[in-house]
Design an enzyme around this catalytic site. Structure first.
Site, PDB file in Angstrom:
ATOM      1  N   SER A 504       0.796  -1.184  -0.200  1.00 46.15           N
ATOM      2  CA  SER A 504       0.158   0.015   0.197  1.00 46.15           C
ATOM      3  C   SER A 504       0.949   1.322   0.115  1.00 46.15           C
ATOM      4  CB  SER A 504      -0.997   0.127   1.328  1.00 46.15           C
ATOM      5  OG  SER A 504      -0.329  -0.470   2.446  1.00 46.15           O
ATOM      6  N   ASN A 507       2.157   1.734  -3.421  1.00 45.05           N
ATOM      7  CA  ASN A 507       1.394   1.789  -4.842  1.00 45.05           C
ATOM      8  C   ASN A 507       0.067   2.396  -4.577  1.00 45.05           C
ATOM      9  OD1 ASN A 507       2.929  -0.264  -6.617  1.00 45.05           O
ATOM     10  ND2 ASN A 507       2.549  -1.505  -4.848  1.00 45.05           N
ATOM     11  N   TYR A 508      -0.535   2.567  -3.155  1.00 44.09           N
ATOM     12  CA  TYR A 508      -1.923   3.045  -3.100  1.00 44.09           C
ATOM     13  C   TYR A 508      -1.902   4.430  -2.312  1.00 44.09           C
ATOM     14  CZ  TYR A 508      -3.845  -1.203  -4.776  1.00 44.09           C
ATOM     15  OH  TYR A 508      -4.145  -2.277  -5.557  1.00 44.09           O
ATOM     16  N   LEU A 509      -1.109   4.677  -1.590  1.00 41.11           N
ATOM     17  CA  LEU A 509      -1.100   5.785  -0.620  1.00 41.11           C
ATOM     18  C   LEU A 509      -0.501   7.178  -1.341  1.00 41.11           C
ATOM     19  CD1 LEU A 509      -0.333   4.019   2.691  1.00 41.11           C
ATOM     20  CD2 LEU A 509      -2.432   4.698   1.703  1.00 41.11           C
TER      21      LEU A 509
END
Length: 550
Positions: A504, A507-509
């Site tokens: 995360s 790639n997501y935060l």
DNA sequence: GAATAGACTTAGGACAGTGTTA
DNA sequence: TAACACTGTCCTAAGTCTATTC
């Protein structure tokens, strides 16, 4: 590996499969044989077990395979119709046994006639033990082993992987063509500025293309990353409208629209992946939202005091299990019941929906919006909210770091990012616990000493006793601080046992949330991002101030 | 409209190198 | 200084999503 001159394996497999179907089409109409239609997951036909002929010729990969109804291979026959993987295994076993027979001694040939009756357990155990032994070798033992292998075999362990003839390079119009190694030439030199890859080639197992691309720290990838988070940020301005829209669609007259609305609700609420269709039998049986099957959810009218609970249990990307029980709105629950009506466990839950359809619809709602944007959006929003909730001015640095890790962890749980529990986890946890015990008894002991020192100073009122008392007070504060640190460490470790934070984070935060948090709470960025991560997120570190809001 | 190709992001495991501790 | 634990980096498979072809 050889230079890939053979035909495309995917195509080959497809042809083989077509051959099987062709055979079956002929076979089921053959004279004197009565076949019954069996419905399974679409128009699949297979003969019922009791009607199977004594021997069935099974055409696959250019050779005949005899299936006898008395053996497990009958199951294999069904499996061919219902589950590709099983038959692949059966064929592997058949081929293996055939090859093995070729190298058997006459005595062995006499005895070993049926692979199903062979027990390989002992051999398997032997090699597992060997592997374990190798893993437990010390550094020196490993070196000795390596030297021994080189001495025995020489350095002649070559494997021809790929030749330069297979590689396409992609360069700028003005750039000089890099010289291929002596005796080789590039398969093609391309000048395509619409793509980012520098070189590519076709891999020889599945015939898929492999690429050489720039590092995440490059300007190009950084800009793409930034764009990705900007799209996710934009969703915030539209999300209320979109949510109201799908809630309204739960009541739609059209099944197609209802399914789309419920799927989108799951993607939004649970951060599920889109779930593209996969080629059956080509890979592991994993699913995402759109490819969920009836067997992957269980509906409970009531559970643990909550109404309308949906229980999910399926394998997601990389065969990571997703288990979650969620209370949903009544309409969602009712719709799910409707979608499941008259369906078999193996049937698609959303049979009127595909990721292409969903993404087309999403793009109409907001430019650039796709299913995965919801994951990025909800992950980043969660981080921001949790950081806000968990960080307090009065916190020490370790406590702030625990708050950050907890916020990160909330996202990892949402996205179901798991890891294998480290092998040494129990042991190292035990070590940490005994350190804590030790520190606690040290403090207890020290408190007694402090009491004595206080008494002494009170009695004497001497300057030297005051010095001793102050020193002891300071030491106690130090010890207590150390204990707090250890406690925080243990909590963090325990909570992180099976959770992977890296995925995360990387790639997501939106890294600007993290950078802003660091600046706001006076935590150095080095504490949250290591060197590589700082390089990857350089754009964010330069861009975000303490007031950045996602 | 479905299937496929192509380009890209996301994913967890392996393991070498580094840090910590006794 | 050795033993052990942890971290960072690499690896590449497994996804997502769009454009193209049939």
């Amino acid at each position: 590996m050889e230079n890939s001159e053979t035909e495309n394996p995917k195509k080959r497999k497809k042809q083989d499969e077509q051959e099987v179907w062709k055979w079956w089409e002929e076979e089921k109409h053959a004279e004197g044989v009565k076949w019954k239609t069996l419905q399974h997951n679409g128009p699949v036909l297979a003969p019922p077990y009791e009607l199977l002929p004594k021997s069935v010729k099974f055409y696959y990969a250019g050779e005949h395979m005899v299936l006898s109804p008395e053996t497990e291979e009958v199951a294999g026959f069904y499996a061919k119709m219902l589950d590709h993987e099983y038959v692949t295994k059966t064929i592997f076993n058949t081929n293996f046994f055939k090859d093995w027979r070729k190298v058997m001694t006459p005595e062995e040939k006499e005895v070993i006639v049926d692979l199903n009756k062979c027990n390989f357990k002992e051999i398997a155990e032997y090699y597992t033990a060997k592997a374990e032994e190798k893993k437990n070798m010390t550094k020196e033992e490993k070196l000795v082993r390596k030297d021994f292998i080189i001495m025995k075999d020489g350095n002649l362990n070559y494997c021809k992987i790929i030749t330069k003839f297979d590689i396409i390079i992609n360069i700028g119009h003005e750039a000089c063509v890099p010289k291929p190694p002596e005796g080789h030439k590039w398969k093609e030199v391309r000048y395509d500025s619409t793509v980012t890859w520098l070189a590519c080639w076709v891999e020889n197992i599945l015939g898929s293309t492999k690429y050489i691309m720039l590092n995440p720290s490059s300007k190009l990838k950084g800009e793409k990353d930034w764009q990705k988070y900007e799209v996710a940020r934009k969703l915030y301005q539209h999300v209320d409208r979109i949510r109201n829209g799908y809630m309204e669609d739960w009541k739609s007259k059209e099944m197609r629209v209802r399914q789309r609305a419920v799927a989108l609700y799951f993607i939004d609420k649970l951060a599920l992946r889109a779930g593209n269709e996969k080629e059956e039998g080509e890979s592991a049986d994993t699913v995402g939202c759109c490819s969920l099957r009836v067997e992957h959810i269980t509906l409970h009218d009531e559970r643990d005091g909550k109404e309308f609970v949906v229980e999910f249990d399926f394998l997601g990307k990389d065969s990571i299990r997703y288990v979650n029980s969620v209370a949903v709105e009544k309409r969602v629950f009712k719709n799910l019941k409707l979608f499941m009506e008259n369906k078999q466990p193996g049937d698609d839950l959303f049979d009127r929906l595909s990721t292409t359809v969903l993404n087309k619809y999403l793009n109409d709602l907001m430019e650039g919006l796709t299913a995965k944007v919801f994951r990025t959006f909800n992950a980043s929003r969660t981080l921001q909210e949790q950081l806000e909730l968990l960080t307090k001015e009065s916190m020490s640095l370790p406590e702030k770091m625990l708050a950050y890790n907890r916020a990160n962890r909330a996202v990892a749980i949402l996205c179901n990012h798991q890891r294998a529990i480290p092998k040494t986890f129990d042991k190292s946890m035990q070590n940490l616990k005994s350190k804590i015990d030790e520190k606690q008894s040290q403090i207890k002991e020290f408190k007694k000493e402090l009491k004595e020192a206080k008494k002494a100073y009170k009695a004497s009122d001497a300057a030297k006793d005051k010095v001793v008392l102050d020193r002891k007070k300071k030491r106690l504060a130090q010890l207590e601080d150390q204990l707090r640190k250890l406690d925080v460490q243990a909590t963090d470790k325990e909570e992180n046992k099976q959770i992977a934070l890296g995925t995360s984070k990387l790639n997501y935060l939106d890294p600007r949330i993290t950078v802003a948090w660091c600046k706001k709470w006076d935590v150095s960025v080095e504490k949250v991002y290591n060197k590589t991560q700082r390089e990857k997120f350089r754009w964010a570190i330069e861009m975000a101030g303490p007031d950045f809001i996602f």
